[in-house]
Design a protein around this motif. Structure first.
Motif, mmCIF file in Angstrom:
data_model
loop_
_atom_site.group_PDB
_atom_site.id
_atom_site.type_symbol
_atom_site.label_atom_id
_atom_site.label_comp_id
_atom_site.label_asym_id
_atom_site.label_seq_id
_atom_site.Cartn_x
_atom_site.Cartn_y
_atom_site.Cartn_z
ATOM 1 N N LEU A 123 0.828 -1.210 0.000
ATOM 2 C CA LEU A 123 0.000 0.000 0.000
ATOM 3 C C LEU A 123 0.864 1.262 0.000
ATOM 4 C CD1 LEU A 123 -2.715 -1.180 2.522
ATOM 5 C CD2 LEU A 123 -3.204 -0.329 0.218
ATOM 6 N N ALA A 124 1.955 1.238 0.777
ATOM 7 C CA ALA A 124 2.848 2.401 0.825
ATOM 8 C C ALA A 124 3.485 2.649 -0.536
ATOM 9 C CB ALA A 124 3.926 2.184 1.890
ATOM 10 N N ARG A 125 3.944 1.596 -1.194
ATOM 11 C CA ARG A 125 4.559 1.758 -2.519
ATOM 12 C C ARG A 125 3.557 2.325 -3.523
ATOM 13 N NH1 ARG A 125 6.296 -3.643 -1.389
ATOM 14 N NH2 ARG A 125 8.403 -3.654 -0.523
ATOM 15 N N THR A 126 2.346 1.775 -3.501
ATOM 16 C CA THR A 126 1.317 2.257 -4.421
ATOM 17 C C THR A 126 0.982 3.723 -4.145
ATOM 18 O OG1 THR A 126 0.356 0.034 -4.605
ATOM 19 C CG2 THR A 126 -1.051 1.897 -5.237
ATOM 20 N N GLY A 127 0.827 4.059 -2.864
ATOM 21 C CA GLY A 127 0.516 5.439 -2.501
ATOM 22 C C GLY A 127 1.602 6.407 -2.913
ATOM 23 N N LEU A 128 2.856 6.011 -2.736
ATOM 24 C CA LEU A 128 3.967 6.884 -3.112
ATOM 25 C C LEU A 128 4.054 7.069 -4.621
ATOM 26 C CD1 LEU A 128 6.630 5.626 -0.559
ATOM 27 C CD2 LEU A 128 5.629 7.909 -0.633
ATOM 28 N N LEU B 3 1.474 6.944 -6.696
ATOM 29 C CA LEU B 3 0.370 7.857 -7.024
ATOM 30 C C LEU B 3 0.708 9.291 -6.619
ATOM 31 C CD1 LEU B 3 -2.625 5.647 -5.813
ATOM 32 C CD2 LEU B 3 -2.076 6.228 -8.184
ATOM 33 N N LEU B 4 1.333 9.439 -5.464
ATOM 34 C CA LEU B 4 1.704 10.773 -4.979
ATOM 35 C C LEU B 4 2.666 11.458 -5.934
ATOM 36 C CD1 LEU B 4 2.157 13.100 -3.027
ATOM 37 C CD2 LEU B 4 3.525 11.571 -1.588
ATOM 38 N N ALA C 206 -6.148 13.477 -4.655
ATOM 39 C CA ALA C 206 -5.660 13.155 -3.313
ATOM 40 C C ALA C 206 -6.279 11.898 -2.710
ATOM 41 C CB ALA C 206 -5.901 14.334 -2.371
ATOM 42 N N ASP C 207 -7.536 11.611 -3.039
ATOM 43 C CA ASP C 207 -8.248 10.530 -2.348
ATOM 44 C C ASP C 207 -7.511 9.187 -2.411
ATOM 45 O OD1 ASP C 207 -10.275 9.492 -0.792
ATOM 46 O OD2 ASP C 207 -11.868 10.322 -2.011
ATOM 47 N N PRO C 208 -7.126 8.690 -3.592
ATOM 48 C CA PRO C 208 -6.433 7.401 -3.617
ATOM 49 C C PRO C 208 -5.077 7.430 -2.909
ATOM 50 C CG PRO C 208 -6.473 8.373 -5.812
ATOM 51 C CD PRO C 208 -7.399 9.178 -4.963
ATOM 52 N N VAL C 209 -4.394 8.580 -2.957
ATOM 53 C CA VAL C 209 -3.114 8.700 -2.253
ATOM 54 C C VAL C 209 -3.347 8.586 -0.746
ATOM 55 C CG1 VAL C 209 -1.127 10.187 -1.788
ATOM 56 C CG2 VAL C 209 -2.161 10.160 -4.069
ATOM 57 N N LEU C 210 -4.349 9.292 -0.257
ATOM 58 C CA LEU C 210 -4.665 9.259 1.164
ATOM 59 C C LEU C 210 -5.129 7.877 1.607
ATOM 60 C CD1 LEU C 210 -6.470 12.711 1.381
ATOM 61 C CD2 LEU C 210 -4.436 12.077 2.704
ATOM 62 N N VAL C 211 -5.922 7.215 0.777
ATOM 63 C CA VAL C 211 -6.367 5.855 1.101
ATOM 64 C C VAL C 211 -5.164 4.939 1.311
ATOM 65 C CG1 VAL C 211 -7.457 3.769 0.186
ATOM 66 C CG2 VAL C 211 -8.621 5.948 -0.022
ATOM 67 N N CYS C 212 -4.267 4.951 0.340
ATOM 68 C CA CYS C 212 -3.118 4.035 0.391
ATOM 69 C C CYS C 212 -2.161 4.377 1.527
ATOM 70 C CB CYS C 212 -2.376 4.058 -0.943
ATOM 71 S SG CYS C 212 -3.272 3.280 -2.303
ATOM 72 N N LEU C 213 -1.782 5.644 1.651
ATOM 73 C CA LEU C 213 -0.774 6.008 2.647
ATOM 74 C C LEU C 213 -1.320 5.921 4.073
ATOM 75 C CD1 LEU C 213 1.199 8.965 1.011
ATOM 76 C CD2 LEU C 213 1.673 6.505 0.947
ATOM 77 N N SER C 214 -2.577 6.317 4.274
ATOM 78 C CA SER C 214 -3.119 6.248 5.637
ATOM 79 C C SER C 214 -3.308 4.799 6.075
ATOM 80 C CB SER C 214 -4.440 7.017 5.737
ATOM 81 O OG SER C 214 -5.452 6.421 4.952
ATOM 82 N N LYS D 64 -0.483 14.481 9.932
ATOM 83 C CA LYS D 64 -1.736 15.073 10.402
ATOM 84 C C LYS D 64 -2.837 14.876 9.366
ATOM 85 C CE LYS D 64 -3.813 19.464 11.861
ATOM 86 N NZ LYS D 64 -3.578 20.918 12.047
ATOM 87 N N ALA D 65 -2.502 15.063 8.095
ATOM 88 C CA ALA D 65 -3.489 14.867 7.030
ATOM 89 C C ALA D 65 -3.948 13.413 6.981
ATOM 90 C CB ALA D 65 -2.899 15.278 5.686
ATOM 91 N N LEU D 66 -3.018 12.488 7.139
ATOM 92 C CA LEU D 66 -3.375 11.067 7.134
ATOM 93 C C LEU D 66 -4.280 10.733 8.314
ATOM 94 C CD1 LEU D 66 0.035 9.367 6.175
ATOM 95 C CD2 LEU D 66 -1.859 10.045 4.675
ATOM 96 N N ALA D 67 -3.977 11.324 9.474
ATOM 97 C CA ALA D 67 -4.803 11.093 10.665
ATOM 98 C C ALA D 67 -6.215 11.645 10.468
ATOM 99 C CB ALA D 67 -4.144 11.724 11.894
ATOM 100 N N ASN D 68 -6.317 12.854 9.916
ATOM 101 C CA ASN D 68 -7.628 13.471 9.705
ATOM 102 C C ASN D 68 -8.438 12.721 8.648
ATOM 103 O OD1 ASN D 68 -7.122 15.417 11.623
ATOM 104 N ND2 ASN D 68 -6.445 16.954 10.155
ATOM 105 N N TYR D 69 -7.740 12.214 7.643
ATOM 106 C CA TYR D 69 -8.433 11.423 6.622
ATOM 107 C C TYR D 69 -8.993 10.144 7.239
ATOM 108 C CZ TYR D 69 -9.330 8.889 2.291
ATOM 109 O OH TYR D 69 -9.936 8.203 1.263
ATOM 110 N N GLY D 70 -8.181 9.459 8.037
ATOM 111 C CA GLY D 70 -8.648 8.243 8.689
ATOM 112 C C GLY D 70 -9.763 8.507 9.675
ATOM 113 N N GLY D 71 -9.755 9.706 10.283
ATOM 114 C CA GLY D 71 -10.734 10.037 11.298
ATOM 115 C C GLY D 71 -12.052 10.564 10.781
ATOM 116 N N GLY D 72 -12.198 10.717 9.479
ATOM 117 C CA GLY D 72 -13.465 11.232 8.964
ATOM 118 C C GLY D 72 -13.464 11.529 7.483
ATOM 119 N N GLY D 73 -12.292 11.837 6.931
ATOM 120 C CA GLY D 73 -12.235 12.227 5.526
ATOM 121 C C GLY D 73 -12.501 11.112 4.547
ATOM 122 N N ARG D 74 -12.333 9.869 4.972
ATOM 123 C CA ARG D 74 -12.482 8.731 4.047
ATOM 124 C C ARG D 74 -13.871 8.690 3.415
ATOM 125 N NH1 ARG D 74 -11.528 3.516 7.210
ATOM 126 N NH2 ARG D 74 -12.847 4.658 8.681
#
Length: 222
Positions: free
Chosen positions: A18-23, A25-26, A35-43, A120-130
């Motif tokens: 997941l980290a490799r895929t996210g990076l 995409l990033l 941003a959505d798929p990047v955040l999904v993979c990295l978070s 922080k962005a990854l945390a906020n995405y996991g906490g509600g942004g997904r």
């Protein structure tokens, strides 16, 4: 090989994939709209790796994996997970096979000051942004911005720290090319942060199980 080791290995490999895929995409992002798929993979990658680190530390110190309730108490908060995982490692770095290597990784990671807004962005995405859009359709109050806005706010924080990364943006022939320096800096922050954990695993800071599994989370292929 027992079932626990196989399960740990599968989860570690999943996190790294997941980290490799996210990076990837990033590095190729053309706008905050991507941003959505990047955040999904990295978070998800970060959450898996951090929970593995916390669990392996517990196995080494208490000989018992944390309960499901203990893990769920962290929810998807990358910042809380990172603090817990770092605390477990910090008291044990001098037990590493080569402590200076791990201490240098800590220094390298901390020197990249834009890692903090990314986590922080990854945390906020996991906490509600997904599920921002689905929750909005249900009329729910949103605790965090939409994924594109979440990413934009993170980039503003990064550029406050490193405004020079976009100095040549106007000279680039496309938006992807113009964003490439910023994308690369953001990816470097995540990779350096991840590398610290890899080295902690590799050098036996949190025990023999983590050391044996360390190659599963290495991001060499990125």
């Amino acid at each position: 090989m027992n079932s626990r080791v196989l399960t740990l290995e599968a989860e570690a490999a999943s996190a790294a994939s997941l980290a490799r895929t996210g990076l990837t995409l990033l590095r190729n992002m053309g706008s905050q709209g991507d941003a959505d798929p990047v955040l999904v993979c990295l978070s998800t990658a970060a959450e898996k790796m951090l929970k593995l680190t916390i669990g392996l530390t517990a196995l080494e110190t208490n000989r018992e994996w944390p309960s499901k309730a203990e893990m769920q108490a962290f929810s998807h908060n990358i910042l809380k997970l990172n603090a817990q995982a770092m605390a477990g490692i910090a008291t044990r770095i001098d037990d590493a096979v080569h402590p200076p290597v791990v201490w240098q990784a800590v220094k390298d990671s901390l020197e990249i000051e834009w890692t903090e807004p990314l986590l922080k962005a990854l945390a906020n995405y996991g906490g509600g942004g997904r599920f921002y859009n689905l929750d909005s359709l249900a009329g729910a109050q949103q605790p965090h911005p939409s994924p594109p806005l979440l990413w934009w706010e993170m980039e503003i924080e990064i550029l406050k720290r490193r405004p020079e990364v976009l100095e040549s943006a106007d000279l680039k022939p496309s938006m992807v090319e113009a964003r490439r320096p910023l994308n690369a800096h953001t990816a470097r922050g995540f990779s350096s942060w991840w590398e610290f954990y890899f080295l902690a695993w590799r050098h036996g800071v949190i025990g023999g199980d983590a050391r044996a599994l360390s190659t599963s989370i290495k991001l060499d292929a990125v």
